[in-house]
Design an enzyme around this catalytic site. Structure first.
Site, mmCIF file in Angstrom:
data_model
loop_
_atom_site.group_PDB
_atom_site.id
_atom_site.type_symbol
_atom_site.label_atom_id
_atom_site.label_comp_id
_atom_site.label_asym_id
_atom_site.label_seq_id
_atom_site.Cartn_x
_atom_site.Cartn_y
_atom_site.Cartn_z
ATOM 1 N N HIS A 251 25.854 50.654 35.749
ATOM 2 C CA HIS A 251 26.290 49.910 36.947
ATOM 3 C C HIS A 251 25.825 50.570 38.241
ATOM 4 O O HIS A 251 26.566 51.410 38.786
ATOM 5 C CB HIS A 251 27.815 49.840 36.968
ATOM 6 C CG HIS A 251 28.392 48.868 36.000
ATOM 7 N ND1 HIS A 251 28.678 47.556 36.328
ATOM 8 C CD2 HIS A 251 28.724 49.007 34.693
ATOM 9 C CE1 HIS A 251 29.185 46.935 35.272
ATOM 10 N NE2 HIS A 251 29.213 47.794 34.271
ATOM 11 N N CYS B 238 24.757 44.981 33.526
ATOM 12 C CA CYS B 238 25.737 44.998 32.438
ATOM 13 C C CYS B 238 25.826 43.625 31.764
ATOM 14 O O CYS B 238 24.912 43.248 31.043
ATOM 15 C CB CYS B 238 27.084 45.503 32.935
ATOM 16 S SG CYS B 238 28.170 45.946 31.569
ATOM 17 N N GLU C 189 25.922 49.335 41.155
ATOM 18 C CA GLU C 189 26.837 48.965 42.252
ATOM 19 C C GLU C 189 28.082 49.854 42.257
ATOM 20 O O GLU C 189 28.812 49.887 43.240
ATOM 21 C CB GLU C 189 27.212 47.467 42.150
ATOM 22 C CG GLU C 189 28.320 47.104 41.181
ATOM 23 C CD GLU C 189 27.905 47.153 39.712
ATOM 24 O OE1 GLU C 189 26.785 47.607 39.403
ATOM 25 O OE2 GLU C 189 28.713 46.736 38.867
#
Lengths: 153, 260
Positions: B217, B89, B219
């Site tokens: 994302h 990002c 994660e």
């Protein structure tokens, strides 16, 4: 038919301009003495829009009286860099500003505006005007050539 | 066995470092937080991840100020040395602005421009699907063909003024992920392409494939507990790996194999 330009600046310290200044110094632009920033709007209007010059500055969506000051007028009379300053106007290549335009036209009644552009005016302070350095600064930091364009003013 | 040390880089405004460290740890890597003003701590690191969030309030353009920080010069050296460097990002915006991805130049060959979406101006967050488009590499070797993953950004539209560059990168396998529908079809336009990215690009790599800029994302989609409610299933399974964790385990495999 004509164009009205609006410049909006912060009355409080402008952290974006301060960060740009320190980054440019770090990048080696040692003759730069300061950076100021103004939000830039240009409205294409028809002849019935003379009264807009005053009203546009009072719309809360473009100018917040608590923290902004503004200058508005016919195109060509508003951008006036002070002595030693060189202006760099950065705009997006294909931004029709449709969101702001529809709010201005449909919700706030500015029906005489038929198109608009927006961007950022950077005012770069040197000992004396330096368009070559301003161009280099635009290309290396202030403007992404992939979706933005700039002009030195 | 000694774990590979991965720096998780934080700039002022980064806010995804905790999730990133958890996902790296679950992928079998030893994550260490490194702040932007600690470039000396990168020595000895075997890879780096620039976590998402903001950097310097995204002043001027997202990622452009951070891209001029001294620590980014070291990340460039790490990428040149074949070490894995991942930007998520805002981290992707930094890698693109620095020119580390995709062409390893000082001048950025791409930009991450404000989203173009017919319904929402500016910041947009939702779940999207990605299809693996590039060669199996450092970040993709263990990833399923299609994965679900969240996006959350205002400036995530991959654009380049260089004609034919996006197509050329696609041919060379440097487009790591494309936005697609649930079946893996790369349909152009909203909502499959959530931000108007050229050629549906969601992630680009450098030529060697060891530096990747990804806007979604991973994660935030590395554990079952992070998935949308209907996909979470039994509570006991919430701590187990979700598909996007494979990006981090691919990174580990790449390091295990000696960065090849």
């Amino acid at each position: 038919m004509g164009e009205i330009e609006l410049l909006v600046g912060l009355n409080v310290p402008d952290t974006t301009a301060i960060t740009a200044f320190h980054t440019l110094k770090r990048m080696g632009f040692s003759s730069l003495n300061g950076v100021k920033r103004r939000e830039y709007y240009c409205f294409a209007v028809d002849d019935s829009a003379r009264e807009y010059e005053e009203k546009l500055g009072r719309t809360d969506i473009l100018v917040n009286a608590n923290k902004h000051s503004f200058v508005i007028g016919e195109k060509g009379r508003v951008i006036a860099p002070a002595g030693g300053e060189t202006g760099v106007l950065v705009t997006e290549k294909d931004d029709s500003c449709s969101g702001i335009l529809s709010v201005l036209r449909e919700r706030l009644g500015f029906t005489a505006i038929y198109s608009m552009r927006k961007g950022t005016l950077w005012l770069l302070a040197f000992e004396r005007q330096d368009k070559a350095q301003a161009r280099e600064i635009a290309e290396r930091l202030l403007c992404s050539r992939h979706y933005q364009q700039y002009e030195v003013v | 066995m000694k774990k590979h040390r991965i720096a998780v880089i934080c700039f002022p405004g980064t806010n995804c470092e905790d999730e990133t460290m958890s996902a790296l740890a679950a992928g079998g890597l030893a994550a260490e937080l490194v702040r932007w003003n600690q470039p000396e701590r990168l020595s000895g690191m075997e890879g780096a991840v620039i976590a998402g969030g903001w950097s310097y309030e995204d002043r001027i353009r997202a990622g452009v100020i951070a891209a001029r920080d001294p620590i980014v010069a070291q990340l460039r050296s790490m990428a040149d040395a074949g070490k894995p460097v991942l930007g998520i990002c805002n981290g992707a915006q930094v890698l693109i602005e620095a020119g580390i991805v995709p062409l390893e130049t000082q001048d950025a060959a791409f930009a991450l421009a404000p989203n173009r979406n017919p319904f929402v101006a500016g910041y947009y967050c939702t779940w999207v699907c990605l299809r693996k488009a590039g060669k199996n590499g450092c970040f993709t070797a263990l990833v399923d063909e299609v994965i679900a993953i969240p996006i959350a950004h205002g400036e995530g539209r991959f654009v380049s003024s260089e004609k034919g560059l996006a197509e050329s990168l696609l041919k060379k396998g440097q487009v790591a992920f494309e936005y697609c529908d649930k079946e893996g079809n790369v349909a152009h336009g909203f909502p499959v392409n959530p931000n108007g990215s050229m050629a549906n690009i969601a992630a680009l790599t450098n030529e060697a494939g060891n530096a990747m800029a990804i806007m979604p994302h991973p994660e935030r989609a590395s554990f079952v507990r992070q998935l949308p409610s209907k996909e979470k299933g039994n509570f006991d399974a919430w701590g187990s790996a979700a598909p996007a964790q494979a990006i981090f385990s691919s990174m580990k495999q790449y390091l295990d194999q000696g960065c090849r």
